[in-house]
Structures are given as C-alpha cells and as structure tokens.
Design a protein around this motif. Structure first.
Motif, PDB file in Angstrom:
ATOM      1  N   ARG A   1       0.641  -1.176  -0.115  1.00 48.48           N
ATOM      2  CA  ARG A   1       0.093  -0.023   0.010  1.00 48.48           C
ATOM      3  C   ARG A   1       0.955   1.294  -0.033  1.00 48.48           C
ATOM      4  O   ARG A   1       0.738   2.226  -0.676  1.00 48.48           O
ATOM      5  CB  ARG A   1      -0.990  -0.049   1.104  1.00 48.48           C
ATOM      6  CG  ARG A   1      -2.212  -1.162   1.075  1.00 48.48           C
ATOM      7  CD  ARG A   1      -2.966  -0.855   2.319  1.00 48.48           C
ATOM      8  NE  ARG A   1      -3.722   0.311   2.372  1.00 48.48           N
ATOM      9  CZ  ARG A   1      -4.927   0.248   1.436  1.00 48.48           C
ATOM     10  NH1 ARG A   1      -5.407  -0.791   0.545  1.00 48.48           N
ATOM     11  NH2 ARG A   1      -5.619   1.472   1.421  1.00 48.48           N
ATOM     12  N   ARG A   2       2.004   1.159   0.857  1.00 54.18           N
ATOM     13  CA  ARG A   2       2.939   2.308   0.788  1.00 54.18           C
ATOM     14  C   ARG A   2       3.463   2.333  -0.487  1.00 54.18           C
ATOM     15  O   ARG A   2       3.825   3.622  -1.041  1.00 54.18           O
ATOM     16  CB  ARG A   2       3.846   2.200   1.894  1.00 54.18           C
ATOM     17  CG  ARG A   2       3.196   2.506   3.112  1.00 54.18           C
ATOM     18  CD  ARG A   2       4.478   2.443   4.314  1.00 54.18           C
ATOM     19  NE  ARG A   2       5.286   1.243   4.368  1.00 54.18           N
ATOM     20  CZ  ARG A   2       4.896   0.350   5.346  1.00 54.18           C
ATOM     21  NH1 ARG A   2       3.949   0.500   6.235  1.00 54.18           N
ATOM     22  NH2 ARG A   2       5.811  -0.684   5.448  1.00 54.18           N
ATOM     23  N   LEU A   3       3.953   1.258  -1.108  1.00 52.08           N
ATOM     24  CA  LEU A   3       4.652   1.327  -2.454  1.00 52.08           C
ATOM     25  C   LEU A   3       3.804   2.119  -3.583  1.00 52.08           C
ATOM     26  O   LEU A   3       4.204   2.801  -4.368  1.00 52.08           O
ATOM     27  CB  LEU A   3       4.994  -0.035  -2.824  1.00 52.08           C
ATOM     28  CG  LEU A   3       5.704  -0.149  -4.179  1.00 52.08           C
ATOM     29  CD1 LEU A   3       7.016   0.445  -4.233  1.00 52.08           C
ATOM     30  CD2 LEU A   3       5.889  -1.447  -4.591  1.00 52.08           C
ATOM     31  N   LEU A   4       2.520   1.659  -3.644  1.00 50.44           N
ATOM     32  CA  LEU A   4       1.583   2.144  -4.617  1.00 50.44           C
ATOM     33  C   LEU A   4       0.930   3.378  -4.275  1.00 50.44           C
ATOM     34  O   LEU A   4       0.012   3.979  -5.080  1.00 50.44           O
ATOM     35  CB  LEU A   4       0.388   0.903  -4.777  1.00 50.44           C
ATOM     36  CG  LEU A   4       1.003  -0.182  -5.135  1.00 50.44           C
ATOM     37  CD1 LEU A   4      -0.257  -1.298  -5.172  1.00 50.44           C
ATOM     38  CD2 LEU A   4       1.427  -0.121  -6.435  1.00 50.44           C
ATOM     39  N   GLY A   5       1.128   4.209  -3.105  1.00 50.59           N
ATOM     40  CA  GLY A   5       0.776   5.530  -2.828  1.00 50.59           C
ATOM     41  C   GLY A   5      -0.508   5.457  -2.267  1.00 50.59           C
ATOM     42  O   GLY A   5      -1.421   6.443  -2.150  1.00 50.59           O
TER      43      GLY A   5
END
Length: 370
Positions: A302-306
């Motif tokens: 979720r952090r990687l995909l914004g």
C-alpha cells in the motif's frame, strides 16, 4: 545599604542578558523549515521533505527528462529497426520519467561515449546518466558526481574463441588482449596480470565498440570488458556460438545511475525510483498489478502504490510516483528478463542480481519505503 547597592549593580548586569536570551528564544528557528545550504526544506504532514531540487524544477519546466545512455549496447541501450530506444538502462530512464512527469515517453535519450559520459552529468547536458558506469571511490569523491544506487552487479571477464580450447584466464599468458582505453577495465586488466606474474600484450582501443571490432578482425586473441558487455558483443559476431566467456571474473563492477553532485533532492528521487522497482519485485507488484485497481492489504504494498502515506510528496512528486514507474516498465525482475535475461538474446543468469531472498539469493535488496 551595601547589600542593596550590590543588588542594584547585579540587576544592572543581568537584566540585559535576560532580555537578550528571551528575545533569542522568541526567534528560535523551526527545525523543519530551516534553510539548509540556502535551500528551504518544506514539510508535509509534519515530515521534512527532500530539499527542493533545481534539477526537478528544470525537468518539469521543459517537460522531459534528459537521460544519458550508451551509444549502442545490445540488451542495455540501443535503437531498434524503427529507431526506438530499447534496453535495460533505457527502461530505467522511462521509469524515472513516469515517476517525475507521469509519462514514460517524456524522455530525450542522449547517447554518450565512455570519455564524455561523466562530463555530460557535470555540465548539466543530462539530468541522469544510466549507462554501464562502475561506482568507484575516485568517481564518487573526485568527479563531481553522485551515485544513486546499483541497478546491475557486474564484473570483468574475457571473451575468447572456442578454437583456442581455453578453460581459464590463467592460460592467457602472452595473449593479445583488446581493451577499452581510459576505463576501469584497462586498470583491472593490468592489475590482474601483474599479480599473477603473467605477460600480455594490451591492444588499447578508444571505445568498447572499437575493441569489439578489433576482436572480430582477430587483431587480438581476447576481448575483455564487463561480462554483460561481452555477452552483448557476442550476439553481434558473425558466429556467436564459436565464442565463449571464460568463467573467471576479475573485478567487482557495481553499475548504477549517476547524478550531478550538489542536488541531493534529485539524487534522492533517482535512488528511490530505483528502489521502488526492486521492491516491486520483492512484493510481487508486477506491471499488470500496478496498472490495475486492486486494494492490497499488505501495508508495504500500500505504501509502495501510494495508497497509504505521503512518500511521493516527500520527494516533491505525486503520491503515485512509484506506481507510475512500475506501471510504465514493470518491476526489476520484469525489466531484467525481457532485456538481458532468459527472454532476451543475451540470456544472462540473474546471479548476483537476484533478489536477496531468492533461491539462490543475490544482492538486490531494496531499502524500505516507510
């Protein structure tokens, strides 16, 4: 009376000091907005953002990324029969353009030779150099450039004709060796033969392509360069199957993107875009997934995909910067396989470029986005 007079004198001395200290306290700077080296560090959500990047501003004004690449190295940077740039390094340029501008095609590819590549970074002709360039101490300290990471772990090897029936580089005593001049390859070659007390005749050429051509003409017995470059060179020879890369690897060549020193904000953008592509493979975020509308539960994904956090804005980019890069070219493994791996003419094994947690493990280890 004496005590009163002394009290007055003491008050006269201390009062200005107290007032000065109080005034200084009122003007104490906010650590999150204190200029560093003349550049204000803005904040988002209470977090300090990477210092404002002059390079990023210039890229946004012109609407494209200027990316320095090899003039022509199969698998890494070359133009196809339609004049389109292709290759491993080219894909990283496109990923960076997608992260910064939202458009993987907003790139001007600038072909650079070995002698001019670092100068092009230093004088601003390119925003980033993504060309087989080894991270060494001399370059890192003395060349006015900064390395943002490693996208390919390589090493120097030897390409020979199978007809010579060689099994090891230790059998090259007295050989004529084609090598690119003014390169780490030339220095490594001298060191390796000197340590082993072997003789050789260096055939020094201006560039990698000239060295390959000299080998093809049989002006030398051996061609030495990074193993990846040798694999690319072999595909261009008249009869590739008649040539072999010896098993000896005589150096460490960590290849990675280069930026101009002094713009730490821009170097951070390049570094974290590279890390996002490596992390994408670790987490299984393929190009197809990045282009979709899944709602993953894994907080790292979720952090990687914004989807969570403000990591893009910390770099001065959109929240979806990493997702845009992955959607443009796929994760590190996808980039590797189609350009230089099993799905390409080079057919290079992952080796040291495998993920740290693979079987067998390699050196690819993404810094955490959190």
């Amino acid at each position: 009376m004496v005590a009163t007079a002394m009290s007055r004198r003491l008050l006269t001395v201390l009062l200005p000091l107290v007032m000065t200290a109080s005034a200084c306290g009122e003007r104490a700077p906010d650590p999150e907005t204190t200029p560093r080296d003349g550049v204000t560090a803005p904040s988002t959500g209470g977090r300090v953002v990477a210092q404002e990047s002059a390079t990023l501003q210039a890229i946004k004004r012109r609407g494209r990324l200027n990316c320095g690449v090899h003039e022509g190295l199969v698998g890494f940077a070359y133009t196809d029969n339609r004049g389109q740039w292709r290759g491993f390094d080219v894909d990283f340029c496109r990923a960076l353009a997608a992260a910064v501008l939202g458009d993987p095609d907003a790139v001007r590819f600038v072909p650079l030779d070995n002698r001019d590549r670092l100068a092009a970074v230093q004088d601003g002709r390119v925003d980033v150099l993504w060309r087989n360039t080894s991270w060494t101490m001399t370059r890192d300290v003395s060349e006015g450039v900064a390395f943002a990471g490693v996208n390919y772990y390589d090493g120097q090897g030897f390409l020979v004709r199978r007809a010579l029936n060689l099994t090891s580089a230790t059998e090259l005593n007295g050989a004529r060796v084609c090598v690119q001049g003014a390169s780490t390859s030339q220095l490594n070659l001298g060191d390796w033969f000197r340590v082993r007390g072997l003789e050789y005749e260096p055939v020094v050429l201006a560039g990698e392509e000239e060295a390959r051509q000299a080998y093809a003409r049989e002006d030398c017995d051996v061609f030495t360069a990074d193993v990846s470059a040798l694999a690319a060179a072999r595909t261009t020879l008249a009869n590739p199957e008649q040539h072999a890369i010896l098993p000896d690897v005589i150096s460490k060549e960590p290849l990675g993107p280069v930026t101009r020193r002094g713009d730490e904000g821009w170097t951070a953008i390049v570094r974290w875009t590279l890390n996002a592509l490596i992390l994408g493979e670790e987490l299984g975020v393929t190009q197809a997934i990045a282009r979709g509308d899944d709602d993953p539960r894994d907080p790292r994904t979720r952090r990687l995909l914004g989807l969570d956090g403000e990591f893009g804005p910390m770099l001065g980019l959109d929240r979806t910067w990493a997702r845009d890069a992955l959607a443009a070219v796929g994760h590190y493994g996808e980039i590797f396989e189609r350009n230089v791996g099993a799905d390409s003419p080079l057919d290079l094994a992952r080796g040291l470029n495998a993920q740290w947690n693979a079987e067998p493990g390699g050196l690819m280890y993404a810094l955490p986005i959190r």
